[in-house]
Design a protein around this motif. Structure first.
Motif, PDB file in Angstrom:
ATOM      1  N   GLN A   1      20.409  -9.460 -17.933  1.00 50.36           N
ATOM      2  CA  GLN A   1      21.354  -9.713 -16.849  1.00 50.36           C
ATOM      3  C   GLN A   1      22.134 -10.999 -17.083  1.00 50.36           C
ATOM      4  OE1 GLN A   1      22.141  -8.127 -13.909  1.00 50.36           O
ATOM      5  NE2 GLN A   1      20.873  -6.323 -14.361  1.00 50.36           N
TER       6      GLN A   1
ATOM      7  N   ASP B   1      21.562 -16.400  -9.182  1.00 45.83           N
ATOM      8  CA  ASP B   1      21.912 -15.079  -8.684  1.00 45.83           C
ATOM      9  C   ASP B   1      20.943 -14.016  -9.188  1.00 45.83           C
ATOM     10  OD1 ASP B   1      24.041 -16.282  -7.451  1.00 45.83           O
ATOM     11  OD2 ASP B   1      25.491 -15.710  -9.019  1.00 45.83           O
ATOM     12  N   THR B   2      20.556 -14.164 -10.428  1.00 44.49           N
ATOM     13  CA  THR B   2      19.687 -13.146 -11.007  1.00 44.49           C
ATOM     14  C   THR B   2      18.289 -13.204 -10.402  1.00 44.49           C
ATOM     15  OG1 THR B   2      20.910 -13.354 -13.071  1.00 44.49           O
ATOM     16  CG2 THR B   2      18.778 -12.261 -13.171  1.00 44.49           C
TER      17      THR B   2
ATOM     18  N   GLN C   1      22.861  -8.402 -10.903  1.00 44.53           N
ATOM     19  CA  GLN C   1      22.022  -7.916  -9.812  1.00 44.53           C
ATOM     20  C   GLN C   1      20.685  -8.651  -9.849  1.00 44.53           C
ATOM     21  OE1 GLN C   1      23.048  -5.784  -7.544  1.00 44.53           O
ATOM     22  NE2 GLN C   1      25.018  -5.542  -8.590  1.00 44.53           N
TER      23      GLN C   1
ATOM     24  N   SER D   1      17.020  -9.320 -10.109  1.00 48.43           N
ATOM     25  CA  SER D   1      15.938  -8.545 -10.719  1.00 48.43           C
ATOM     26  C   SER D   1      14.599  -8.860 -10.082  1.00 48.43           C
ATOM     27  CB  SER D   1      15.870  -8.834 -12.205  1.00 48.43           C
ATOM     28  OG  SER D   1      17.088  -8.481 -12.823  1.00 48.43           O
TER      29      SER D   1
ATOM     30  N   ALA E   1      29.288  -8.964 -12.758  1.00 48.07           N
ATOM     31  CA  ALA E   1      28.405  -9.147 -11.602  1.00 48.07           C
ATOM     32  C   ALA E   1      26.969  -8.901 -12.029  1.00 48.07           C
ATOM     33  CB  ALA E   1      28.784  -8.179 -10.491  1.00 48.07           C
TER      34      ALA E   1
ATOM     35  N   ASN F   1      12.663  -9.970  -6.487  1.00 47.19           N
ATOM     36  CA  ASN F   1      12.870 -10.005  -5.051  1.00 47.19           C
ATOM     37  C   ASN F   1      12.634 -11.381  -4.459  1.00 47.19           C
ATOM     38  OD1 ASN F   1      13.460  -7.291  -5.102  1.00 47.19           O
ATOM     39  ND2 ASN F   1      11.311  -6.703  -4.792  1.00 47.19           N
TER      40      ASN F   1
END
Lengths: 339, 674
Positions: free
Chosen positions: A33, A77-78, A218, A220, A216, A222
């Motif tokens: 990512q 962000d990741t 996402q 990975s 972008a 939580n």
């Protein structure tokens, strides 16, 4: 062959193996990512992720414009982590980082001091050009980095977990800078050298950054709790005694007087690495072994992470600096000598 | 990949035990090698000690393996490898070694991570165990084991086998004889002793191959009658032998100083004015020889032709010169080197001379006497012809014969001549010829007077000296080897070089000559071929010393210079040469005439080239004969001999006598001397 089975032990083994496998997969996914945004710098990304899982801090050294800030934001962000950035300047005060108590009046008219949290209260803090702040300000991070808490006015405030400081410094500009004290340097898990991108990487960077659409990423993971759990799992990887002996010898070899420094290296070394350096090496070696699918650490794992773990912990003599000797060269010679 | 969750560790243990056995076998082998070496080294004195105290050698030999085995096992015991240490002796990559090391350490662990590590190691072993080899840690002593054992066995063999028998033979102690029983002969059980009896070998007297007789075999024998040469340089001083000097003067043109030497060189026989002689000689001789002359450079007619040409064809003969070739042949005929005329000189005037069929005896590389050479050549004859320069003289000698007289000298007026050259003769093949000349020429000049001294020699000697230079045939430059006349020609000759006259050499040769010029020709040698006659006038001047004095020595090829006709003392020095045919002549004018040497086999006598030893070495000493004399003698026939002055004749006769004595095999040669 003996086929005695230990149902309980076997289950644990299966669970551990599954957990480690998931870690490897997640790690690989995160790396992929991030690499969608950061062109090249695979090693930097790999070590930064490793430091996050192991709870370490990273000192990035490189010229401006290499994507250090982008890496940090992308990482946040990741991983779905909170990220804050602080630009260090000479007039920056510790309170500007840690926070301060301010006098506030409540609705009833009562006035009292309340602690206003500084930017250090975050999960990922980017200390940009950290060497431009005064030592006083720099030392404000010592407690935060090591103890993961901040004490102000006798009151300690814990930092959120995971907590990671990712500092940057420019190796070229030396005017108006304050070299980091050894104590603070030693608190960085890794010191990573951000290299200049190659021609192909530059072309790819232009393609990705000069258009309207940015890549972008996402999340990975939580939550930060998962990062911490995986970090604890990695720490359980065992090391055989010969491997630990090797790590200890490697660390001692960096000491000009106390350890058996490699032949001819004593004159370059003023001070060697601290035990914290060995801790970093062992932890990083464990993570490397797990990521390689092994359950035991080898000497190669130790040697592979020695440079990022030790290069900022070695204090070179004036002669070494005058002659342009770099810490990596010394580490290479030590490793070769111990082979 | 899913793992087999069976109890881990069993396979690893089995593997380690198997490897441990292999490793221990290797360790025992290594330690036995080490023990073998050290026992071999430390046990070196053992055979000696055993010999001293009388221990049976076989017992001593048996001690070695026992000690080696004990020491090897002891060393191996100290290096026993435990099961968990077996990995240290395995040839594994670093990461694999760490994997197995961790697994071994995790044996018996219950922690899941450790068990996983152990299982992982066993899985790897299943696939790679057969490929794992043991480290070969041969001790350093291994490379010295074989030498050590051989050394030990050698010492044992020397001390025990030989020494043992000796000790026992001497009644030494026999404390620990394994094979020996009371009353039993200790050597009976050791047949090796019988094979090595202490023998004092006496080398049987080696047969002494008879040495080839040489004319002067006794030169190195101070007791030999020929050991001293009364005509040696020291005896040549005019003051020492005033009589000879006087005789020389008489024989010559009568002039002592600077007088031309009627004798050989410039003898009146050949006299002509220098100018004439040059011209004539050049022309006639050259033509006579059948070769184109006129031009030195061209020069040289085939030797064969030259050899065959009778002296008459040569300018020299025209002047009434004696037939040198004949004389030479006479001498040569008898033989080979040794052929020395006995008693009366050969009377046969026919020139069988050196024909190619009768090769010279002189071994190349050695110098020989003129006499011998004489045989060889035959021909000296040619000589002159060849020389373009006209001067040339005589070539006759070709083979050493020439002795001085023969040729040359005459030409030169002033003594230049000398000629001693002969060399040629010696040269056997004539090949070289050239060289000699040079010298010759000088001779004349130089000697001239001085040398003469002795009368006889004078010329000769010089000649020699000069020659030397000339000889260089090969281009060596000539230096006169023998300054004193002794050297005559012969000596100078060198072979070798052969075929082509060494033009280069000449100059040097000439250089040697002395200006003196006054030659005395002690002996006018009838044989001189002198050509040009220049001498004629020369008389008073330097004659050809060479000739005069040493007739034989210089030999003949006369050549001569030209120019100085009248002899100015020291005047020109011509050189001539011929030697068996080829050669280079240099006349006083500096002209160089080359005469091509005959090739081997082409012409009689002239064909072979031989080196001739310096006269000093070969000239019989104590006989009063000099090398020059020898040469001369060989060349003379009876009539000629009788025509010589009494003293000269006496010298020659003494020489013959010396040769006869010398030809008698010495006791050593007969092998009678122990």
């Amino acid at each position: 062959m003996t086929t005695i089975r230990d149902p309980r032990g076997t289950d644990v083994e299966r669970a551990v193996e599954a957990g480690l496998s998931e870690f490897r997969n997640t790690f690989t996914q995160l790396q992929t990512q991030i690499q969608r945004v950061i062109v090249g710098q695979d090693t930097i990304v790999h070590h930064v992720l490793m430091a996050i899982f192991l709870g370490g801090h990273v000192l990035l050294e490189g010229v401006p414009g290499l994507g250090k800030t982008l890496l940090m934001t992308t990482l946040g962000d990741t991983l779905a982590l909170q990220v804050k950035r602080v630009q260090f300047t000479p007039d920056l005060m510790p309170a500007d980082i840690l926070g301060t108590r301010v006098l506030q009046q409540d609705a009833g008219g009562a006035v009292k001091f309340e602690f206003e949290r500084g930017p250090v209260f975050t999960q990922i803090m980017l200390a940009d050009e950290i060497n431009r702040a005064t030592p006083k300000t720099q030392s404000a991070l010592l407690e935060a980095m090591q103890e993961r808490r901040v004490t102000i006015a006798g009151v300690s405030h814990r930092l959120p977990e995971p907590f990671m400081v990712m500092a940057t410094q420019n190796p070229l500009e030396s005017e108006g800078t304050y070299p980091l004290p050894e104590a603070q340097l030693d608190r960085f898990f890794f010191k990573l050298l951000v290299r200049f991108p190659t021609q192909l990487e530059l072309v790819e960077i232009m393609k990705r950054t000069t258009g309207n659409s940015g890549a972008a990423v996402q999340p990975s993971i939580n939550s930060g709790a998962q990062i911490i759990s995986w970090g604890r799992l990695v720490r359980q990887v065992p090391l055989a005694t010969p491997i630990l002996d090797y790590g200890a010898r490697l660390l001692l070899a960096t000491h000009p007087k106390e350890g058996p420094a490699a032949q001819g290296l004593s004159k370059w070394l003023r001070c060697g690495a601290s035990p914290r350096g060995l801790q970093a090496m062992v932890l990083a070696a464990k993570a490397r072994a797990v990521l390689a699918g092994r359950f035991a650490v080898s000497r190669e794992d130790i040697a592979a992470v020695a440079k990022p773990c030790l290069r900022h912990r070695l204090l070179l003599t004036f002669e070494a600096e005058a002659e342009g000797v770099r810490p990596d060269q010394i580490i290479d010679q030590i490793i070769e000598a111990l082979r | 990949m899913p793992m087999d969750y069976a109890e881990p560790g069993a396979d690893l243990l089995a593997f380690l035990r198997a490897r441990r056995r292999t490793i221990m076998a290797w360790v025992i082998l290594w330690q036995l090698c080490r023990a073998t070496f050290w026992v071999s080294v430390a046990g070196l004195p053992l055979p000696v000690l055993g010999r001293l105290i009388g221990i049976d050698p076989w017992f001593t030999l048996g001690v070695y393996p026992v000690l080696t085995l004990v020491l090897g096992l002891a060393l191996a015991f100290t290096q026993v490898v435990q099961v968990r240490q077996a990995l240290r002796e395995l040839d594994l990559a670093c990461d694999r070694h760490d994997l197995l090391t961790s697994a071994v350490e995790f044996l018996g662990a219950v922690e899941p991570f450790r068990r996983l590590a152990l299982r992982q190691a066993e899985r790897w072993l299943e696939n790679h165990a057969p490929d794992i080899r043991c480290l070969q840690r041969w001790p350093r002593e291994t490379r010295y084991v074989l030498p050590g054992v051989l050394l030990c066995l050698s010492v044992w063999g020397l001390c025990s086998l030989h020494g043992g028998s000796a000790v026992q033979a001497a009644g030494g102690l026999h404390l620990l004889s394994l094979a020996g029983k009371p009353g039993k002969d200790p050597t009976a059980s050791r047949p090796h002793n019988a094979l090595l009896p202490p023998v004092i070998s006496v080398r049987p007297p080696a047969a002494v191959a008879p040495l080839p007789p040489t004319p002067s075999p006794t030169l190195r024998d101070p007791q030999h009658p020929l050991a001293t040469d009364p005509l040696a340089p020291t005896a040549f001083s005019p003051t020492a032998e005033p009589e000879k000097a006087a005789a020389a003067t008489r024989d010559g043109t009568g002039s002592v100083d600077g007088s031309a030497d009627p004798g050989l060189a410039s003898t009146g026989q050949l006299d002509r004015t220098a100018a004439d002689s040059d011209a004539a000689a050049g022309g006639k001789v050259g033509q006579g020889a059948g070769s184109a002359q006129g031009d030195q450079s061209e020069g040289s007619p085939p030797v064969a032709a030259a050899a065959n040409v009778s002296p008459a064809a040569i300018g020299a003969e025209a002047h009434g010169l004696p037939r040198i070739s004949d004389a030479a042949s006479q001498v040569a005929a008898p033989g080979r080197n040794n052929a020395v005329p006995r008693g009366d000189p050969p009377q046969d005037s026919t020139p069988p001379v050196s024909d190619g069929a009768n090769p010279p005896i002189l071994p190349s590389g050695r110098q020989q006497h003129a006499g011998r050479q004489g045989a060889q050549h035959s021909g000296g004859q040619q000589a002159g012809g060849q020389q373009a320069g006209g001067q040339q003289a005589g070539g006759q000698q070709a083979g050493g014969q020439q002795a001085g007289g023969q040729q040359a000298g005459g030409q030169q007026p002033g003594g230049q001549q000398a000629g001693g050259q002969q060399a040629g003769g010696q040269q056997a093949g004539g090949q070289q010829a050239g060289g000699q000349q040079a010298g010759g020429q000088q001779a004349g000049g130089q000697q001239a007077g001085g040398q003469q001294a002795g009368g006889q020699q004078a010329g000769g000697q010089q000649a020699g000296g000069q020659q030397a230079g000339g000889q260089q045939a090969g281009g060596q430059s000539g230096r006169s080897q023998q300054p004193s006349g002794i050297g005559q020609n012969g000596a100078l000759v060198q072979s070798g070089n052969g075929q082509q006259p060494a033009a280069d050499g000449l100059p040097d040769g000439t250089g040697l000559g002395q200006p003196s010029g006054t030659a005395n020709s002690a002996f006018p040698d009838p044989m001189a071929l002198s050509q040009n006659g220049s001498q004629a006038n020369g008389a008073g001047q330097s004659g050809n010393p060479g000739q005069g004095s040493s007739p034989g020595s210089d030999s003949g090829m006369a050549v001569q210079g030209n120019s100085n006709a009248n002899g100015a003392p020291g005047g020109g020095r011509g050189v001539g040469h011929v030697a068996g045919g080829g050669g280079t002549a240099v006349n006083s004018n500096g002209l160089i005439t080359r005469i091509q040497a005959p090739r081997v086999g082409q012409s009689a006598g002239s064909t072979e080239v031989h080196q001739v030893r310096a006269p000093q070495d070969h000239a019989p000493r104590g006989t009063g004969a000099t090398a020059a004399g020898a040469y001369e003698a060989v060349e003379l026939n009876k009539d000629e001999l009788e025509a010589l002055p009494p003293k000269r004749r006496a010298v020659i006769l003494r020489y013959f006598q010396a040769l006869r004595e010398a030809s008698t095999p010495s006791p050593i040669e007969k092998g009678t001397e122990p």
